[in-house]
Write an enzyme that holds these catalytic residues in place. Structure first.
Site, short mmCIF file in Angstrom:
data_model
loop_
_atom_site.label_atom_id
_atom_site.label_comp_id
_atom_site.label_asym_id
_atom_site.label_seq_id
_atom_site.Cartn_x
_atom_site.Cartn_y
_atom_site.Cartn_z
N ALA A 1 0.87 -1.18 0.00
CA ALA A 1 0.00 0.00 0.00
C ALA A 1 0.91 1.23 0.00
O ALA A 1 1.33 1.71 1.04
CB ALA A 1 -0.90 -0.01 1.22
N VAL A 2 1.24 1.67 -1.19
CA VAL A 2 2.18 2.77 -1.35
C VAL A 2 1.43 3.99 -1.88
O VAL A 2 0.51 3.85 -2.70
CB VAL A 2 3.32 2.35 -2.30
N ILE B 1 -3.57 -4.80 -3.05
CA ILE B 1 -4.26 -4.25 -1.88
C ILE B 1 -5.64 -3.70 -2.25
O ILE B 1 -6.53 -3.61 -1.41
CB ILE B 1 -3.41 -3.15 -1.20
N ASP B 2 -5.83 -3.37 -3.55
CA ASP B 2 -7.11 -2.75 -3.94
C ASP B 2 -8.16 -3.81 -4.25
O ASP B 2 -8.78 -3.81 -5.31
CB ASP B 2 -6.90 -1.80 -5.14
N GLU C 1 3.01 -8.43 -14.78
CA GLU C 1 2.02 -9.46 -15.15
C GLU C 1 2.44 -10.19 -16.42
O GLU C 1 2.23 -11.39 -16.56
CB GLU C 1 0.65 -8.82 -15.34
N1 UDP Z 1 0.47 -0.14 -5.78
C1 UDP Z 1 0.61 0.76 -4.73
N2 UDP Z 1 0.68 2.11 -5.02
C2 UDP Z 1 0.56 2.59 -6.28
C3 UDP Z 1 0.41 1.67 -7.33
C4 UDP Z 1 0.35 0.31 -7.06
O1 UDP Z 1 0.69 0.38 -3.58
O2 UDP Z 1 0.61 3.82 -6.45
C5 UDP Z 1 0.44 -1.59 -5.47
C6 UDP Z 1 -0.88 -2.00 -4.82
O3 UDP Z 1 -0.65 -3.09 -3.99
C7 UDP Z 1 -1.70 -2.41 -6.02
C8 UDP Z 1 -0.64 -3.12 -6.86
O4 UDP Z 1 0.55 -2.33 -6.67
O5 UDP Z 1 -2.78 -3.23 -5.65
C9 UDP Z 1 -0.96 -3.22 -8.37
O6 UDP Z 1 -1.37 -1.98 -8.90
P1 UDP Z 1 -2.90 -1.74 -9.37
O7 UDP Z 1 -3.81 -2.37 -8.39
O8 UDP Z 1 -3.08 -0.27 -9.61
O9 UDP Z 1 -2.92 -2.53 -10.73
P2 UDP Z 1 -4.25 -3.11 -11.44
O10 UDP Z 1 -4.86 -4.12 -10.52
O11 UDP Z 1 -5.17 -1.94 -11.66
O12 UDP Z 1 -3.72 -3.72 -12.70
MN MN Z 2 -5.20 -3.98 -8.42
#
Ligand code: UDP
Ligand code: MN
Length: 345
Positions: free
Chosen positions: A115-116, A205-206, A296
């Protein structure tokens, strides 16, 4: 000196010489070792020793519906990959049997999550739902990497769950935060996690959990099939195809498209995976190229040539933006809707 005395002196002299040097060609060969035997070498040529320890644990007596070979639990989805890795779907397993088996093993599962910057806002939803739904009743260590440890809300976790907050630097580009996870995970496995946990999972984390995610996810090398691309032909999946990238998958190849938001396995397999993927990321950086979907893409290449031993169906990472088809009976984990422009910058 008469002859007798001379004879006696010669005999005494000879006896002395023989006693000191030994009799040549008679005593020498038997004293010399034929070959120095290296004990380690001997150990290596011995067959592997089989553990015949007879202490074992027995499952409790349980009552559950009988399995029948001619009555598959699901006929609408693929249950097994062509390399015989199970694909985990609702309705295909009995959680009580699995729980009974794993309680005896007393395994500890680690979860690495980041969680950055603005992503600290997702911590509460992630931990709150994971505390309830993730490996309920089993030992879990959450390793939360953040550049804002002071913003981690204090939460009461179940007694078998532990939270470790690990400070981490931030990067200006969100892609770098995401890609460097691989490097950070691999170095933490090396320095500490290999002594602390049996299995390790990396999770975004999201996300939030809405249904149980139990020990059915545990195996040596585990990938989650993306909810965006689970029915597409391989040539329309978003693999990196440019041969200049280390993540490149040649056209005509590819099994499934795996999500980097949730993967894991035994500590040693996750170490191999994260080390190899980050090596690819580093080499791409040196060559001035970035793979289409960052880490990925590297994960997808790795899992193509190192087949996962278990696959999680899209139930385990369902994208909130998609409408759910009938085959995805439950939404166990789902991404949280986010305004990309707002959270990433
Ligand atoms: N993340 C973070 N800060 C950021 C960008 C990414 O902590 O500014 C971490 C976070 O754990 C996030 C993961 O990197 O869940 C992957 O990024 P994101 O979820 O944005 O990618 P997506 O799922 O949208 O492809
Ligand atoms: Mn994500």
């Amino acid at each position: 000196m008469d002859i007798r005395k001379e004879h006696i002196l010669v005999v005494i002299l000879m006896a002395g010489i023989i006693g000191f040097f030994g009799i040549p060609h008679i005593s020498q060969p038997s004293c010399q070792p034929v070959r120095q035997v290296d004990l380690d070498e001997t150990f290596l040529v011995l067959p592997r020793e089989t553990d015949l320890n007879v202490t074992f644990s027995v499952l409790p007596r349980m009552s559950y519906p009988q399995p029948f070979l001619d009555k598959p639990r699901r006929t609408d989805v693929l249950l097994m990959s062509p390399w015989l890795a199970p694909i985990v779907w609702e309705g295909t397993f009995n959680r009580d049997i699995l729980n009974a088996q794993y309680r005896q093993k007393n395994v500890i599962v680690g979860v690495a999550t980041f969680a950055v910057k603005k992503y600290v806002r997702f911590i509460e939803g992630f931990l709150g739902s994971a505390n309830k739904f993730f490996l309920s009743g089993h030992r879990v260590n959450f390793y939360l990497f953040t550049d804002h440890p002071e913003k981690v809300p204090s939460m009461k976790l179940a007694p078998e769950k532990r939270l470790f907050i690990i400070p981490v630097q931030n990067y200006s580009r969100w892609q770098d935060i995401s890609m460097n996870r691989m490097d950070i995970i691999s170095s933490h496995i090396r320095s500490r996690w290999r002594y602390e946990v049996d299995y390790l999972y990396s999770m975004d984390i999201d996300v939030q959990m809405f249904e149980h995610i139990g020990v059915e996810i545990i195996d040596t090398l585990v990938g989650t099939i993306s909810s965006w691309q689970y029915t597409k032909p391989r040539d329309s999946n978003s693999y990196e195809r440019r041969p200049e990238s280390r993540a490149a998958i040649p056209s005509g190849e590819g099994d499934f498209y795996y999500a980097a938001s949730f993967y894991g396995g035994s500590v040693s397999e996750v170490y191999r995976l994260t080390t190899a993927c980050f090596k690819g990321v580093t080499e791409d950086r040196a060559n001035g190229i970035e793979a289409k979907w960052h880490e990925e893409s590297h994960l997808n290449k790795y899992l193509l040539y190192h087949k996962p031993t278990r696959l999680l169906s899209p139930e385990y990472y369902w994208d909130e933006e998609l409408s759910r088809p009938r085959i995805v009976r439950v939404k166990r984990l789902s991404s949280v809707r986010k305004d990309l422009k707002e959270v990433r910058f």
